[in-house]
Design a protein around this motif. Structure first.
Motif, PDB file in Angstrom:
ATOM      1  N   PHE A 224       0.835  -1.196   0.000  1.00  0.00           N
ATOM      2  CA  PHE A 224       0.000   0.000   0.000  1.00  0.00           C
ATOM      3  C   PHE A 224       0.868   1.243   0.000  1.00  0.00           C
ATOM      4  N   GLU A 225       0.311   2.313  -0.568  1.00  0.00           N
ATOM      5  CA  GLU A 225       1.011   3.579  -0.702  1.00  0.00           C
ATOM      6  C   GLU A 225       0.376   4.651   0.166  1.00  0.00           C
ATOM      7  N   ILE A 226       1.166   5.674   0.443  1.00  0.00           N
ATOM      8  CA  ILE A 226       0.714   6.810   1.249  1.00  0.00           C
ATOM      9  C   ILE A 226       0.730   8.051   0.374  1.00  0.00           C
ATOM     10  N   GLY A 227      -0.368   8.793   0.415  1.00  0.00           N
ATOM     11  CA  GLY A 227      -0.482  10.000  -0.391  1.00  0.00           C
ATOM     12  C   GLY A 227      -0.549  11.251   0.466  1.00  0.00           C
ATOM     13  N   PRO A 228      -1.098  12.311  -0.088  1.00  0.00           N
ATOM     14  CA  PRO A 228      -1.137  13.592   0.615  1.00  0.00           C
ATOM     15  C   PRO A 228      -2.289  13.692   1.599  1.00  0.00           C
ATOM     16  N   VAL A 229      -2.256  14.748   2.385  1.00  0.00           N
ATOM     17  CA  VAL A 229      -3.385  15.133   3.234  1.00  0.00           C
ATOM     18  C   VAL A 229      -4.245  16.098   2.423  1.00  0.00           C
ATOM     19  N   TYR A 230      -5.547  15.838   2.391  1.00  0.00           N
ATOM     20  CA  TYR A 230      -6.463  16.688   1.624  1.00  0.00           C
ATOM     21  C   TYR A 230      -7.200  17.661   2.541  1.00  0.00           C
ATOM     22  N   THR A 231      -7.820  18.646   1.932  1.00  0.00           N
ATOM     23  CA  THR A 231      -8.603  19.620   2.694  1.00  0.00           C
ATOM     24  C   THR A 231      -9.787  18.946   3.374  1.00  0.00           C
ATOM     25  N   LEU A 232     -10.306  17.873   2.754  1.00  0.00           N
ATOM     26  CA  LEU A 232     -11.445  17.136   3.281  1.00  0.00           C
ATOM     27  C   LEU A 232     -11.141  15.643   3.206  1.00  0.00           C
ATOM     28  N   ASN A 233     -11.977  14.859   3.844  1.00  0.00           N
ATOM     29  CA  ASN A 233     -11.770  13.423   3.856  1.00  0.00           C
ATOM     30  C   ASN A 233     -11.839  12.861   2.436  1.00  0.00           C
ATOM     31  N   PRO A 234     -10.816  12.111   2.002  1.00  0.00           N
ATOM     32  CA  PRO A 234     -10.826  11.569   0.636  1.00  0.00           C
ATOM     33  C   PRO A 234     -12.027  10.685   0.322  1.00  0.00           C
ATOM     34  N   ARG A 235     -12.609  10.064   1.339  1.00  0.00           N
ATOM     35  CA  ARG A 235     -13.776   9.209   1.102  1.00  0.00           C
ATOM     36  C   ARG A 235     -14.966  10.024   0.571  1.00  0.00           C
ATOM     37  N   GLU A 236     -14.987  11.316   0.860  1.00  0.00           N
ATOM     38  CA  GLU A 236     -16.119  12.155   0.479  1.00  0.00           C
ATOM     39  C   GLU A 236     -15.914  12.835  -0.871  1.00  0.00           C
ATOM     40  N   ARG A 237     -14.891  12.416  -1.612  1.00  0.00           N
ATOM     41  CA  ARG A 237     -14.552  13.124  -2.846  1.00  0.00           C
ATOM     42  C   ARG A 237     -15.651  13.057  -3.891  1.00  0.00           C
ATOM     43  N   LYS A 238     -16.423  11.961  -3.936  1.00  0.00           N
ATOM     44  CA  LYS A 238     -17.446  11.835  -4.974  1.00  0.00           C
ATOM     45  C   LYS A 238     -18.535  12.888  -4.819  1.00  0.00           C
ATOM     46  N   ALA A 239     -18.798  13.236  -3.578  1.00  0.00           N
ATOM     47  CA  ALA A 239     -19.826  14.257  -3.347  1.00  0.00           C
ATOM     48  C   ALA A 239     -19.336  15.637  -3.749  1.00  0.00           C
TER      49      ALA A 239
END
Length: 519
Positions: A184-199
């Motif tokens: 598994f890989e580690i990416g950046p910290v986003y402004t919001l939770n990545p799980r909520e990106r579709k919304a």
């Protein structure tokens, strides 16, 4: 309220990475139990669904680095159907193979160093989840730097899942045990939770804001100058290219940019990754990351280029310092160990020298008798001093020889890994599926002692656990599984690194809060 000293002491408390009951089980039994539980859970959940969502499993047909900006990745919500999809794919492939006549002889199967059961046992018993969470949180407890951090899994069937995120180390651990990724890989910290990106797919508010400054050094980039190995193969001779790169890059990051918390990680096969974890490094935007990378990158030019190093004189202090680090190692690790200028390689060396008369005299000398690289390097000064060329510029010759040293020894960086904030990089302590070796930290101060071929394989670690459990522990002593294996010195080094990072982070936070209260 705790004093600063007490808070620092609290951060050094060791947290277990798995339930204590796991210590009493062998890894084989544990793998069967966890797999059986997951199969039963998946069957129950599938029966309860009235409709089956569409699932698109995209095989990894190109390099992961080229896929990072794609949106066609599966969500974790679809992961429960992956096993059914895998079985369907296997049946289709088997049917297709029956219809096609195979004319080539079957190749020997590649050794499997990290199969499904081994990986599940490793994640269950050895992976330092809580320590990894503290590292990414810069705190003993998870922070938004962890909550909004992107993780990406490569599953055993090569499916690739992005935009995963977790609240706690236990959540991350449970999901990894459930999906059992090969890495598994580690990416950046986003402004919001990545799980909520579709919304908010078209919402500009969803963007990466923080990530460690990373560097990737791979021995395949040294194929034009190493003679002992090529492609994915490595040995102790060519590993010295990585050691020299660590020395040069690490001192530049510390002395020229003031970074302190630099973690070097063995890639598991043929390279090393640097994670610069200082707060000021994590907050750099792409433009500043590109500037730092350009500062460090001096070996350039395509495969058809005669000269890959063109630096201005007088030398920049960073390049002059790098030469001082590399020159004492040139004879032993390049001229002797690699012997790059055998009979077939001499023309390339000639093209790097500045004077036609000198080159002509050297060519005649080298064609008259066999000479190794040490002798040819000595011949350059000997012939130059003989006066064969009246037009010879001794300063230009000196500069040319310095450029040769830099071309053969200076670090070769994969710039694309470093300049993009949204780039993902393989996590420390994952297992390389091709070698079975763990991606362990490299102590910078002892980089020359690091032996990539001695890094433990996951199968060896699990065997060490079983052997250790036959030894009676002292009364009342709680021994973590990683402490029973060759992984121990690497985990302990990582813990010291994380503790130092957390202490500085807390100190900086107090200073920033103090400044904000001034009027």
């Amino acid at each position: 309220m705790s004093s600063p000293h007490e808070m620092e002491h609290e951060m050094e408390i060791e947290l277990p990475d798995g339930p204590a009951t796991l210590n009493a089980k062998s890894h084989d039994t544990l793998g069967e139990e966890v797999l059986q539980e997951e199969v039963e859970k998946m069957e129950t959940e599938l029966e309860s669904k009235k409709a089956t969502p569409e699932v698109e499993v995209k095989k990894e047909e190109k390099k992961l680095d080229e896929m990072f900006d794609d949106d066609e990745f599966m969500d974790q919500d679809d992961a429960e159907l992956l096993e059914l999809e895998r079985q369907a794919n296997e049946q289709a492939m088997k049917k297709e193979e029956e219809q096609v006549e195979i004319k080539t002889e079957p190749s020997a199967p590649k050794p499997t160093y990290a199969d499904d059961d081994l990986m599940l046992a490793y994640y269950s018993r050895l992976f330092p989840f809580r320590l990894l969470t503290s590292w990414l949180s810069h705190s003993p407890l998870p922070t938004p730097s962890f909550h909004n951090r992107e993780f990406a899994f490569t599953l055993q069937n090569d499916a690739y899942l992005r935009y995963l995120s977790y609240r706690t180390s236990d959540d991350l651990r449970k999901d990894i045990l459930r999906l059992n990724p090969s890495r598994f890989e580690i990416g950046p910290v986003y402004t919001l939770n990545p799980r909520e990106r579709k919304a908010m797919r078209n919402n500009a508010k969803f963007k990466p804001i923080e990530k460690e400054l990373v560097f990737d050094i791979d021995l395949t980039d040294y194929d034009p100058v190493r003679t002992c190995c090529d492609k994915a193969n490595i040995c102790h001779k060519c590993w010295m290219f990585i050691t020299m790169a660590i020395k040069v890059i690490d001192v530049a990051l510390r002395e020229d940019f003031g970074f302190e918390h630099i973690l070097w990680i063995y890639s598991g096969r043929r390279g090393a990754h640097a994670w610069v974890c200082d707060r000021k490094a994590r907050l750099l935007d792409d433009q500043k990351r590109r500037a730092i990378t350009s500062y460090l990158e001096i070996v350039k030019g395509g495969a058809q280029s005669n000269k890959h190093v063109n630096v201005r004189r007088p030398l920049h202090p960073h390049i002059a310092r790098s030469l001082e680090i590399l020159k004492p190692l040139f004879k032993e690790h390049i001229l002797e160990a690699q012997d790059p200028w055998g009979a077939s390689s001499t023309p390339h060396l000639s093209k790097l020298l500045p004077d036609a008369g000198l080159v002509s005299a050297l060519t005649k000398k080298w064609e008259s008798a066999a000479r190794d690289s040490v002798q040819k390097w000595t011949d350059i000064d000997t012939v130059a001093k003989s006066g064969v060329s009246r037009s010879l510029d001794t300063k230009a010759l000196r500069d040319a020889k310095q450029d040769v040293i830099l071309e053969y020894m200076y670090p070769r960086l994969d710039a694309n890994v470093s300049i993009h904030l949204n780039h993902l990089l393989k996590s420390p302590f994952v297992v390389h599926p091709g070698t079975g070796r763990v991606c362990v930290p490299i102590e910078t101060e002892r980089a020359e002692e690091f032996d990539p071929l001695a890094v433990p394989r996951v199968s060896e670690l699990l065997k060490e656990i079983d052997e250790y459990e036959g030894v009676e522990a002292r009364e009342g002593e709680v021994v973590q599984d990683w402490e029973k294996t060759g992984l121990r010195p690497y985990v302990e080094y990582f813990r010291r690194f994380v503790n130092g990072l957390m202490k500085d982070e807390m100190k900086g936070k107090r200073e920033r809060e103090g400044d904000s209260m001034e009027f």
